[in-house]
Write a protein that holds these residues in place. Structure first.
Motif, PDB file in Angstrom:
ATOM      1  N   THR A   8      19.931  -5.525  -2.998  1.00  0.00           N
ATOM      2  CA  THR A   8      18.815  -5.549  -2.831  1.00  0.00           C
ATOM      3  C   THR A   8      18.501  -5.457  -1.162  1.00  0.00           C
ATOM      4  O   THR A   8      20.326  -5.275  -0.651  1.00  0.00           O
ATOM      5  CB  THR A   8      18.923  -7.468  -2.591  1.00  0.00           C
ATOM      6  N   HIS A   9      17.579  -5.052  -1.018  1.00  0.00           N
ATOM      7  CA  HIS A   9      17.527  -3.871  -0.077  1.00  0.00           C
ATOM      8  C   HIS A   9      16.343  -4.950   1.101  1.00  0.00           C
ATOM      9  O   HIS A   9      15.434  -5.419   0.944  1.00  0.00           O
ATOM     10  CB  HIS A   9      16.546  -2.746  -0.257  1.00  0.00           C
ATOM     11  N   ALA A  10      16.427  -4.103   2.646  1.00  0.00           N
ATOM     12  CA  ALA A  10      15.607  -4.845   3.315  1.00  0.00           C
ATOM     13  C   ALA A  10      15.270  -3.950   4.295  1.00  0.00           C
ATOM     14  O   ALA A  10      16.472  -2.962   4.962  1.00  0.00           O
ATOM     15  CB  ALA A  10      16.192  -6.211   4.106  1.00  0.00           C
TER      16      ALA A  10
ATOM     17  N   PRO B  30       1.011  -1.086   0.397  1.00  0.00           N
ATOM     18  CA  PRO B  30      -0.017  -0.086  -0.491  1.00  0.00           C
ATOM     19  C   PRO B  30       1.035   1.414  -0.159  1.00  0.00           C
ATOM     20  O   PRO B  30       1.467   1.306   0.632  1.00  0.00           O
ATOM     21  CB  PRO B  30      -0.859  -0.150   1.372  1.00  0.00           C
ATOM     22  N   ARG B  31       0.881   2.140  -0.632  1.00  0.00           N
ATOM     23  CA  ARG B  31       1.486   3.556  -0.907  1.00  0.00           C
ATOM     24  C   ARG B  31       1.039   4.644  -1.171  1.00  0.00           C
ATOM     25  O   ARG B  31      -0.480   4.408  -1.931  1.00  0.00           O
ATOM     26  CB  ARG B  31       2.767   3.187  -1.728  1.00  0.00           C
ATOM     27  N   SER B  32       0.648   5.494  -0.898  1.00  0.00           N
ATOM     28  CA  SER B  32       0.441   7.403  -1.017  1.00  0.00           C
ATOM     29  C   SER B  32       1.641   7.757  -1.432  1.00  0.00           C
ATOM     30  O   SER B  32       2.662   7.974  -1.410  1.00  0.00           O
ATOM     31  CB  SER B  32      -0.587   7.546  -0.335  1.00  0.00           C
TER      32      SER B  32
ATOM     33  N   TYR C 240      14.303  -8.964   2.772  1.00  0.00           N
ATOM     34  CA  TYR C 240      15.014  -8.396   1.250  1.00  0.00           C
ATOM     35  C   TYR C 240      14.390  -8.960   0.554  1.00  0.00           C
ATOM     36  O   TYR C 240      13.615  -9.764   0.009  1.00  0.00           O
ATOM     37  CB  TYR C 240      16.719  -9.366   1.476  1.00  0.00           C
ATOM     38  N   HIS C 241      14.590  -7.708  -0.523  1.00  0.00           N
ATOM     39  CA  HIS C 241      13.624  -8.199  -2.021  1.00  0.00           C
ATOM     40  C   HIS C 241      14.893  -6.855  -2.884  1.00  0.00           C
ATOM     41  O   HIS C 241      15.511  -6.135  -2.211  1.00  0.00           O
ATOM     42  CB  HIS C 241      12.412  -7.656  -1.373  1.00  0.00           C
ATOM     43  N   ASN C 242      14.123  -7.391  -4.129  1.00  0.00           N
ATOM     44  CA  ASN C 242      14.244  -6.849  -5.347  1.00  0.00           C
ATOM     45  C   ASN C 242      12.977  -6.059  -5.608  1.00  0.00           C
ATOM     46  O   ASN C 242      12.090  -6.821  -5.354  1.00  0.00           O
ATOM     47  CB  ASN C 242      14.898  -7.109  -6.324  1.00  0.00           C
ATOM     48  N   GLU C 243      12.893  -4.960  -5.916  1.00  0.00           N
ATOM     49  CA  GLU C 243      11.542  -3.954  -5.918  1.00  0.00           C
ATOM     50  C   GLU C 243      10.785  -4.459  -7.199  1.00  0.00           C
ATOM     51  O   GLU C 243      11.697  -4.710  -8.390  1.00  0.00           O
ATOM     52  CB  GLU C 243      11.694  -2.722  -6.145  1.00  0.00           C
ATOM     53  N   MET C 244       9.816  -5.112  -7.507  1.00  0.00           N
ATOM     54  CA  MET C 244       8.254  -5.378  -8.142  1.00  0.00           C
ATOM     55  C   MET C 244       9.344  -6.379  -9.134  1.00  0.00           C
ATOM     56  O   MET C 244       8.897  -7.033  -9.742  1.00  0.00           O
ATOM     57  CB  MET C 244       8.389  -4.183  -8.884  1.00  0.00           C
TER      58      MET C 244
ATOM     59  N   CYS D 163      16.450   1.367 -11.953  1.00  0.00           N
ATOM     60  CA  CYS D 163      16.799   1.813 -10.559  1.00  0.00           C
ATOM     61  C   CYS D 163      15.884   2.310  -9.494  1.00  0.00           C
ATOM     62  O   CYS D 163      14.734   3.000  -9.803  1.00  0.00           O
ATOM     63  CB  CYS D 163      17.340   3.619 -11.593  1.00  0.00           C
ATOM     64  N   PHE D 164      16.299   2.453  -8.364  1.00  0.00           N
ATOM     65  CA  PHE D 164      15.213   3.105  -7.277  1.00  0.00           C
ATOM     66  C   PHE D 164      15.669   3.714  -6.694  1.00  0.00           C
ATOM     67  O   PHE D 164      17.113   3.688  -6.199  1.00  0.00           O
ATOM     68  CB  PHE D 164      15.130   1.326  -6.807  1.00  0.00           C
ATOM     69  N   LEU D 165      15.691   4.494  -5.839  1.00  0.00           N
ATOM     70  CA  LEU D 165      15.849   5.703  -5.248  1.00  0.00           C
ATOM     71  C   LEU D 165      15.398   6.151  -3.525  1.00  0.00           C
ATOM     72  O   LEU D 165      13.763   5.802  -3.435  1.00  0.00           O
ATOM     73  CB  LEU D 165      15.981   6.722  -5.806  1.00  0.00           C
TER      74      LEU D 165
HETATM   75 FE   LIG Z   1      11.797  -2.161  -1.194  1.00  0.00          FE
END
Ligand SMILES: [Fe+2]
Length: 339
Positions: free
Chosen positions: A308-310, A90-92, A112-116, A125-127
């Motif tokens: 990967t981020h978490a 869920p996002r706004s 940990y995950h890779n976005e989408m 690219c993810f900021l």
């Molecule tokens: Fe994420």
């Protein structure tokens, strides 16, 4: 659609076995000091150099005063910003192309995950940027996906994933039902129309069904690894946050069988991962990870395939907040692995 997998009585999964095992001094190489680049041309050249070399940079004292300015940083690298259609959380919006990230309760470990990774196209690219941060905790963990992939391919589960692939199953509730909900299909696809949703799905390889209670269930089989065109390398491209065990720590959802939870992942043939395999998958992300310890108006730029981020669970003291924004783009269609 295969959804008849059995739910196992799972052992407690350890998501973070090391809270970062690269010393801070080593991760400092990824910090970009804006004051060394007095003009925007020099700054942009350095951002692009680091993007190609490391696929990661952390910018302190960025000069941002509002999270909408994340877009200005992203625009140094790409110009196709994502509007998050089909995203699972869920996002706004903070403004066009900039979204809220703090939608998971702070006591939940964000795995940990890779976005989408569960969609047919993904942002390279993810900021991430920070507006408000607690004094302690709330760091983002990042893990080097080259090291992760090398470690995973040395295991049986890593080898099996090469051929058996991975299946993502999502249950998106009907916004107008009173069923326990993580995210509705209306919010996911930003529409009230089932026909709109079916038009989106028709452009994918997903199977889908509408359940009697109005829930949309989708199933998508895709390679567990993804080819990085610049590195000429296969990298594990997945997210343990997409596995039902993520909801073991979430009251309410943890009463549901795996196939009924908001999402889960299995081998491509529908066979669930066993406890041992799951723990291996969680563990490998810890092999080469380090924390980004946020200050207000810091930002980080990540190659979503190389890193990967978490976010580990954290506690806020009175009057503290953790407010973060994300922006992403440089869209790539999934091409799968080239083994
Ligand atoms: Fe994420």
């Amino acid at each position: 659609m295969t959804t008849s997998m059995t739910t196992q009585q799972r052992q407690a999964i350890k998501i973070f076995t090391h809270k970062g095992n690269v010393p801070d001094s080593e991760s400092e190489q990824y910090h970009l000091n804006v004051s060394q680049y007095p003009n925007s041309e020099g700054l942009k050249a350095e951002v692009l150099r680091r993007w190609n070399q490391d696929g990661i940079m952390v910018v302190s004292n960025s000069g941002m005063t509002h999270l909408s300015e994340l877009k200005r940083w992203g625009a140094m690298i790409f110009d196709d910003f994502v509007d998050y259609e089909g995203g699972s959380a869920p996002r706004s919006a903070w403004g066009e192309g900039v979204f809220n990230i703090d939608d998971t309760p702070s006591h939940i470990n964000m795995c940990y995950h890779n976005e989408m990774c569960y969609l047919p196209a993904y942002p390279r690219c993810f900021l991430v940027g920070s507006l408000a941060v607690p004094k302690l905790g709330g760091e983002t963990m990042v893990s080097d996906n080259h090291a992760t992939t090398t470690a995973l391919l040395a295991t049986d589960v890593g080898q099996q994933l090469k051929t058996r692939r991975v299946r993502y199953i999502r249950n998106m509730t009907d916004k107008h039902s009173d069923k326990l909900s993580y995210k509705s299909w209306q919010d996911t696809f930003k529409t009230e129309s089932r026909e709109d949703v079916e038009r989106y799905i028709a452009k994918t390889d997903w199977e889908y069904e509408w359940l009697d209670d109005g829930t949309l269930r989708t199933s998508y089989i895709v390679d567990a690894y993804e080819w990085h065109e610049n590195l000429q390398e296969n990298l594990f491209f997945s997210g343990m946050v997409s596995h039902a065990s993520f909801f073991d720590q979430w009251t309410g959802f943890n009463q549901l069988d795996d196939p009924e939870r908001p999402f889960t992942m299995t081998y491509g043939d529908g066979q669930p991962f066993n406890d041992n395999e799951l723990q291996i998958l969680f563990d490998i992300y810890n092999k080469r990870s380090f924390p980004i310890r946020w200050q207000q108006f810091d930002l980080a730029i990540l190659d979503n395939l190389r890193w990967t981020h978490a976010r580990p669970a954290f506690q806020l003291t009175e009057n503290e907040q953790r407010v973060m924004g994300v922006s992403m783009g440089m869209m790539r269609q999934r091409v799968g692995a080239h083994f």
